[in-house]
Design a protein around this motif. Structure first.
Motif, short mmCIF file in Angstrom:
data_model
loop_
_atom_site.label_atom_id
_atom_site.label_comp_id
_atom_site.label_asym_id
_atom_site.label_seq_id
_atom_site.Cartn_x
_atom_site.Cartn_y
_atom_site.Cartn_z
N ARG A 155 -16.39 5.01 -5.92
CA ARG A 155 -17.07 5.00 -4.45
C ARG A 155 -18.61 5.22 -4.52
NH1 ARG A 155 -15.44 6.87 0.60
NH2 ARG A 155 -13.31 6.78 -0.20
N GLU A 192 0.83 -1.15 -0.08
CA GLU A 192 0.17 0.11 0.07
C GLU A 192 1.01 1.28 0.13
OE1 GLU A 192 -2.38 -0.06 3.37
OE2 GLU A 192 -3.40 -2.02 2.85
N ASN A 232 -6.10 10.31 1.13
CA ASN A 232 -6.05 8.74 1.64
C ASN A 232 -5.72 7.87 0.43
OD1 ASN A 232 -6.34 9.09 4.53
ND2 ASN A 232 -8.36 9.65 4.00
N TYR A 233 -5.12 6.81 0.84
CA TYR A 233 -4.98 5.71 -0.27
C TYR A 233 -6.08 4.74 -0.31
CZ TYR A 233 -3.38 1.22 -2.16
OH TYR A 233 -3.61 0.12 -2.92
N GLU A 234 -6.63 4.74 -1.24
CA GLU A 234 -7.93 3.79 -1.65
C GLU A 234 -7.74 2.74 -2.55
OE1 GLU A 234 -11.00 6.24 -2.98
OE2 GLU A 234 -11.17 7.53 -0.79
N ASN A 235 -7.80 1.50 -2.18
CA ASN A 235 -7.93 0.10 -2.91
C ASN A 235 -9.30 -0.19 -3.28
OD1 ASN A 235 -6.79 -1.85 -4.27
ND2 ASN A 235 -6.12 -3.09 -2.47
N LEU A 236 -9.91 0.44 -4.02
CA LEU A 236 -11.19 0.09 -4.47
C LEU A 236 -11.45 -0.31 -5.89
CD1 LEU A 236 -13.08 3.23 -2.97
CD2 LEU A 236 -12.75 0.95 -1.86
#
Length: 287
Positions: free
Chosen positions: A106, A30, A98-102
């Motif tokens: 959203r 990450e 923020n880091y997002e792992n989607l």
């Protein structure tokens, strides 16, 4: 239990750990959260300069009564800083990315998530203390803080596993992993060995048992009501051998087990009483 003052121990991160180690063979990576360099970093720098100057005086705890009377729960004296709490929070919310792992948008994720009612009190603030210092050397490490009851917390502080009692406002050392660790249990067939200067990467505290894993593939098991470690060993000698996760659980028949997962793509199961190896599974990851 004896409390050792081990602040003078050098926390040798470079000797045990390289950030690139997390990038090998299926390890989850990450990236560090990104910031708006022109705005937030300058704002944070000014804030840190201010907070360092006012917090250099003797530190005190914050009680629930003080919080109700308007004192910041972290003990930050905002009235003596150049920034108000509201302004600092607004800037952080607006500019911190923020880091997002989607895998989807959203908006689509929010449709699938359960919507909860807001505006209720889930927790009541009791007190904040700065007498306890939790040491987590990298943002990818997990489970280095455990609350086994409303009043008992276990955490890493440098090379010590510490127990903090919120009732007694007192901490004590559970295990010092900088010193030689000699396992108490010794019987034929048990693959235990002496360890020393272990850098803890993960841990679990359940059922009167503390289990910790290390950056070099170590596994340490200690009963909370007994002195010393019951069992310790190195699970693997692979170059990228970090113990990523440990757990204590009961199998369907009720027997307690210890589980450890390492970066050599193996999950190992041990009996929690004899610490004999019961099973080993290889995990194949594909991305």
């Amino acid at each position: 239990m004896e409390r050792f003052e081990n602040d003078d121990l050098q926390y040798v991160v470079d000797d045990y750990y390289d950030v690139n180690d997390f990038n090998n063979d299926g390890a989850v990576v990450e990236p560090e959260p990104q910031r708006d360099a022109a705005g937030l970093e300058s704002f944070d720098s000014d804030f840190e300069d201010d907070i360092e100057s006012v917090m250099s005086k003797p530190k005190t705890d914050t009680s629930a009564e003080e919080a109700r009377n308007g004192k910041d729960i972290q003990g930050i004296p905002w009235e003596r800083l150049n920034f108000t709490r509201e302004r600092y929070r607004q800037t952080r919310v607006r500019e911190y990315k923020n880091y997002e792992n989607l895998y989807g948008s959203r908006e689509e994720m929010e449709k699938e998530c359960l919507q909860v009612e807001k505006g209720k009190t889930f927790y009541d603030f009791q007190f904040n203390t700065r007498l306890v210092k939790s040491t987590i050397v990298h943002f990818q490490l997990r489970n280095l803080l455990w609350a086994t009851s409303k009043h008992d917390v276990y955490l890493m502080e440098n090379y010590s596993v510490m127990h903090w009692s919120s009732l007694l406002h007192k901490g004590e050392e559970v295990l010092n992993v900088a010193k030689p660790i000699v396992p108490n249990l010794k019987h034929p067939g048990l693959l235990s060995q002496q360890l020393s200067r272990v850098q803890i990467s993960t841990m679990v505290v359940k059922e009167n048992l503390m289990v910790a894993g290390g950056f070099q593939g170590e596994l340490i098991c200690k009963y909370l009501n007994q002195s010393g470690a019951a069992f310790c060993t190195k699970l693997t000698t692979d170059d990228n051998a970090i113990t990523n996760a440990v757990d204590v659980y009961n199998n369907p028949s009720g027997a307690m087990r210890v589980m450890a997962a390492n970066n050599d793509a193996k999950i190992r199961i041990f009996d929690a009483e004899t610490f004999a190896s019961i099973n080993r599974y290889s995990v194949v990851c594909s991305f």
